[in-house]
Scaffold this motif. Structure first.
Motif, PDB file in Angstrom:
ATOM      1  N   GLY A 151       0.829  -1.201   0.000  1.00  0.00           N
ATOM      2  CA  GLY A 151       0.000   0.000   0.000  1.00  0.00           C
ATOM      3  C   GLY A 151       0.860   1.247   0.000  1.00  0.00           C
ATOM      4  N   PRO A 152       0.280   2.438   0.175  1.00  0.00           N
ATOM      5  CA  PRO A 152       1.036   3.702   0.143  1.00  0.00           C
ATOM      6  C   PRO A 152       2.086   3.745   1.263  1.00  0.00           C
ATOM      7  N   GLN A 153       3.278   4.189   0.899  1.00  0.00           N
ATOM      8  CA  GLN A 153       4.380   4.255   1.862  1.00  0.00           C
ATOM      9  C   GLN A 153       4.795   5.716   2.095  1.00  0.00           C
ATOM     10  N   PRO A 154       4.923   6.149   3.358  1.00  0.00           N
ATOM     11  CA  PRO A 154       5.291   7.541   3.663  1.00  0.00           C
ATOM     12  C   PRO A 154       6.792   7.776   3.576  1.00  0.00           C
ATOM     13  N   LEU A 155       7.303   7.763   2.351  1.00  0.00           N
ATOM     14  CA  LEU A 155       8.734   7.959   2.118  1.00  0.00           C
ATOM     15  C   LEU A 155       9.047   9.442   1.983  1.00  0.00           C
ATOM     16  N   ARG A 156      10.186   9.834   2.527  1.00  0.00           N
ATOM     17  CA  ARG A 156      10.599  11.240   2.492  1.00  0.00           C
ATOM     18  C   ARG A 156      12.040  11.351   2.003  1.00  0.00           C
ATOM     19  N   VAL A 157      12.315  12.363   1.211  1.00  0.00           N
ATOM     20  CA  VAL A 157      13.617  12.549   0.578  1.00  0.00           C
ATOM     21  C   VAL A 157      14.587  13.256   1.522  1.00  0.00           C
ATOM     22  N   ALA A 158      15.869  12.901   1.399  1.00  0.00           N
ATOM     23  CA  ALA A 158      16.946  13.643   2.066  1.00  0.00           C
ATOM     24  C   ALA A 158      17.703  14.455   1.010  1.00  0.00           C
ATOM     25  N   LEU A 159      18.406  13.769   0.129  1.00  0.00           N
ATOM     26  CA  LEU A 159      19.085  14.399  -1.011  1.00  0.00           C
ATOM     27  C   LEU A 159      18.933  13.483  -2.218  1.00  0.00           C
ATOM     28  N   ALA A 160      19.071  14.020  -3.417  1.00  0.00           N
ATOM     29  CA  ALA A 160      18.956  13.220  -4.631  1.00  0.00           C
ATOM     30  C   ALA A 160      20.001  13.666  -5.645  1.00  0.00           C
ATOM     31  N   VAL A 161      20.370  12.740  -6.502  1.00  0.00           N
ATOM     32  CA  VAL A 161      21.366  13.027  -7.542  1.00  0.00           C
ATOM     33  C   VAL A 161      20.678  13.591  -8.775  1.00  0.00           C
ATOM     34  N   ILE A 162      21.062  14.791  -9.144  1.00  0.00           N
ATOM     35  CA  ILE A 162      20.616  15.405 -10.393  1.00  0.00           C
ATOM     36  C   ILE A 162      21.878  15.791 -11.150  1.00  0.00           C
ATOM     37  N   ASP A 163      22.228  14.996 -12.159  1.00  0.00           N
ATOM     38  CA  ASP A 163      23.503  15.165 -12.842  1.00  0.00           C
ATOM     39  C   ASP A 163      23.289  15.628 -14.281  1.00  0.00           C
ATOM     40  N   PRO A 303      15.475  12.462 -10.692  1.00  0.00           N
ATOM     41  CA  PRO A 303      16.688  12.173  -9.910  1.00  0.00           C
ATOM     42  C   PRO A 303      16.942  10.669  -9.764  1.00  0.00           C
ATOM     43  N   TYR A 304      18.210  10.314  -9.717  1.00  0.00           N
ATOM     44  CA  TYR A 304      18.633   8.951  -9.366  1.00  0.00           C
ATOM     45  C   TYR A 304      20.113   8.968  -9.013  1.00  0.00           C
ATOM     46  N   PRO A 305      20.492   8.340  -7.900  1.00  0.00           N
ATOM     47  CA  PRO A 305      19.611   7.763  -6.891  1.00  0.00           C
ATOM     48  C   PRO A 305      19.014   8.833  -5.981  1.00  0.00           C
ATOM     49  N   ILE A 306      17.972   8.427  -5.260  1.00  0.00           N
ATOM     50  CA  ILE A 306      17.286   9.310  -4.321  1.00  0.00           C
ATOM     51  C   ILE A 306      17.533   8.774  -2.915  1.00  0.00           C
ATOM     52  N   PHE A 307      18.244   9.530  -2.095  1.00  0.00           N
ATOM     53  CA  PHE A 307      18.458   9.117  -0.712  1.00  0.00           C
ATOM     54  C   PHE A 307      17.208   9.492   0.086  1.00  0.00           C
ATOM     55  N   LEU A 308      16.564   8.492   0.650  1.00  0.00           N
ATOM     56  CA  LEU A 308      15.298   8.736   1.329  1.00  0.00           C
ATOM     57  C   LEU A 308      15.135   7.835   2.542  1.00  0.00           C
ATOM     58  N   ALA A 309      14.155   8.200   3.374  1.00  0.00           N
ATOM     59  CA  ALA A 309      13.856   7.465   4.600  1.00  0.00           C
ATOM     60  C   ALA A 309      12.359   7.497   4.832  1.00  0.00           C
ATOM     61  N   TYR A 310      11.887   6.619   5.692  1.00  0.00           N
ATOM     62  CA  TYR A 310      10.496   6.705   6.110  1.00  0.00           C
ATOM     63  C   TYR A 310      10.307   7.948   6.976  1.00  0.00           C
ATOM     64  N   ALA A 311       9.097   8.485   6.953  1.00  0.00           N
ATOM     65  CA  ALA A 311       8.791   9.676   7.752  1.00  0.00           C
ATOM     66  C   ALA A 311       9.034   9.425   9.236  1.00  0.00           C
ATOM     67  N   ALA A 336      32.635   8.611  -7.103  1.00  0.00           N
ATOM     68  CA  ALA A 336      31.839   7.668  -7.879  1.00  0.00           C
ATOM     69  C   ALA A 336      31.114   8.435  -8.974  1.00  0.00           C
ATOM     70  N   PRO A 337      30.958   7.836 -10.145  1.00  0.00           N
ATOM     71  CA  PRO A 337      30.233   8.525 -11.224  1.00  0.00           C
ATOM     72  C   PRO A 337      28.834   8.932 -10.775  1.00  0.00           C
ATOM     73  N   GLY A 338      28.497  10.201 -10.976  1.00  0.00           N
ATOM     74  CA  GLY A 338      27.185  10.708 -10.608  1.00  0.00           C
ATOM     75  C   GLY A 338      27.120  11.370  -9.250  1.00  0.00           C
ATOM     76  N   ALA A 339      28.128  11.132  -8.394  1.00  0.00           N
ATOM     77  CA  ALA A 339      28.082  11.687  -7.038  1.00  0.00           C
ATOM     78  C   ALA A 339      28.037  13.211  -7.042  1.00  0.00           C
ATOM     79  N   ALA A 340      28.599  13.829  -8.077  1.00  0.00           N
ATOM     80  CA  ALA A 340      28.575  15.293  -8.158  1.00  0.00           C
ATOM     81  C   ALA A 340      27.147  15.825  -8.222  1.00  0.00           C
ATOM     82  N   GLY A 341      26.189  14.969  -8.608  1.00  0.00           N
ATOM     83  CA  GLY A 341      24.795  15.378  -8.686  1.00  0.00           C
ATOM     84  C   GLY A 341      24.134  15.581  -7.338  1.00  0.00           C
ATOM     85  N   LEU A 342      24.846  15.272  -6.237  1.00  0.00           N
ATOM     86  CA  LEU A 342      24.323  15.526  -4.891  1.00  0.00           C
ATOM     87  C   LEU A 342      24.596  16.953  -4.424  1.00  0.00           C
TER      88      LEU A 342
END
Length: 429
Positions: A151-163, A303-311, A336-342
């Motif tokens: 069912g629906p999960q209350p996931l919340r973002v911390a930081l995400a890679v946008i490269d 974004p990928y990857p998306i660092f996230l946690a439950y609320a 690591a490739p893509g890490a600059a996107g954080l």
């Protein structure tokens, strides 16, 4: 510079060699199409720092740390995509930074699909994930999450890679496709059992006013097999990241590769696309297969990857991790490739998933969180709360046990609840 036993972590090869040397590289099985089928969430994990912890993730106590306002526990567990993926490698780089500066032992649990990545978090064995767009489907309680166990999960973002890369439909150069509208009548690949992947394909087709009936859909057993189909002239187009290995293989084949643009100036096209996949946004793409040095193409991205946690994860924990990733960004950006996107400057603070209260606190401290961001975030939190109430009411109604009948009944209840709240339904079936 990031060091592990005196070695600088600079690329995927070192990470894989180091995990193999320590006997920590988990085994995985691949289908004929090359797709990783599974990696047990409780199987071998890579522990960054000293040794390997076999028990449940610990998130209590005070870890070794310098005099600092950042408070972190002595051990953390993240989940990520499979070993060797960019998401896994970026999580490794973050773990090295946390070990060096705060004495935190971070283990990374690799998993081959979204359910396997989120299950350890849901069970309390992991605090965060370096996930993908499946996090949006989890929030919405759709596709593989439209089942009684989820069912629906209350996931919340911390930081995400946008490269510099994007995720769109790549087309064989010899197919004569210049614009997305030229896909009409062409052979387009889809993957059986991968609704999230196919959702991306159909939404980008919708940008040009095309539906699945306007093309010749060709089914494949896996993502890798689909892109082999491009190389082998079985199809003309398929969905991918511009920096994926499959796209690079297609580019180097006799067929070549192009990316038909989706310009931000086409407001009607973007409205059609977002009606199906609101997580995409227009992106000035400068890197990837088929994109020349110095060239810019406007393409869809998320974004990928998306660092996230439950609320439910403690605010102090998520704030500490987020603040550490912001403060020490220069230490891991090239690890690591893509890490600059954080980079904090690249974060999209008004997206489709809400930010965790801890991340918001870190953004406020960094001076980037505005009243507009807060209003948008609260609207997204309200959406999650609406979905949670709808899910509880649906389960209380004693829904049918048959999975397909259950799914259809839930999707109807979900649509009704969102419509009554004045919110976009997005997924109707």
């Amino acid at each position: 510079m990031l060091l592990h036993n005196g070695n600088r972590i600079t690329n995927n090869k070192y990470i894989e060699e180091e995990t193999m040397r320590q006997g920590l590289l988990p085994s995985s099985r691949r289908s004929r199409g090359g797709r990783v089928l599974s990696v047990a969430a409780g199987a071998l994990a890579v522990l960054l720092g000293a040794g390997v912890a076999a028990g449940p993730a610990r998130a209590e106590g005070a870890g070794q740390k310098p005099a600092s306002d950042i408070r972190l526990p002595p051990a953390l567990t993240f989940t990520a995509y499979d070993t060797g993926s960019s998401g896994f490698n970026i999580a490794v780089a973050v773990g090295q930074m946390l070990k060096k500066n705060y004495g935190v032992d971070l283990r990374v649990l690799p998993a081959g699909n979204d359910v396997a990545r989120f299950a350890p978090m849901k069970a309390g064995r992991a605090q965060m994930a370096a996930g993908g767009i499946g996090s949006y489907f989890a929030q919405e309680g759709v596709l593989e999450f439209a089942v009684k166990e989820w069912g629906p999960q209350p996931l919340r973002v911390a930081l995400a890679v946008i490269d510099c890369n994007a995720l769109s439909i790549g087309v064989a150069a010899d197919a004569g496709v210049k614009q997305l509208a030229d896909l009409r009548g062409k052979r387009v690949g889809v993957v059986v059992g991968a609704p999230a992947l196919n959702q991306g394909t159909f939404s980008i087709m919708a940008f040009a006013g095309l539906t699945p009936q306007d093309v010749k859909l060709v089914e494949f057993s896996g993502y890798g097999a689909m892109w082999k189909g491009v190389v082998n002239n079985e199809i003309d187009a398929a969905f991918a990241s511009t920096i994926s290995g499959q796209a690079r293989e297609a580019e180097s084949s006799p067929r070549g590769l192009v990316w038909p643009p989706a310009p931000a100036s086409d407001a009607a096209g973007w409205e059609r696309l977002r009606r199906i996949a609101p997580y995409f946004y227009p992106h000035k793409t400068t890197c990837g297969a088929g994109i020349a040095r110095g060239e810019t193409i406007e393409l869809p991205a998320y974004p990928y990857p998306i660092f996230l946690a439950y609320a439910s994860q403690p605010k102090e924990l998520v704030e500490g991790v987020t603040a550490a990733m912001i403060r020490h960004f220069d230490e891991y950006r090239d690890a690591a490739p893509g890490a600059a996107g954080l980079d904090l400057k690249r974060q999209k603070l008004t997206w489709v998933l809400p930010y965790h209260d801890g991340a918001v606190a870190a953004f406020r401290a960094a001076g980037v969180w505005t009243d507009e961001h807060e209003r948008h975030n609260q609207r997204l939190v309200a959406r999650q709360e609406t979905l949670a109430r709808a899910w509880k009411a649906f389960l209380d109604s004693s829904p049918p046990d048959d999975r397909e009948v259950f799914r259809k009944a839930w999707m109807q209840a979900r649509a009704k609840a969102l419509a009554e709240a004045g919110m976009d339904v997005v997924f109707t079936d």
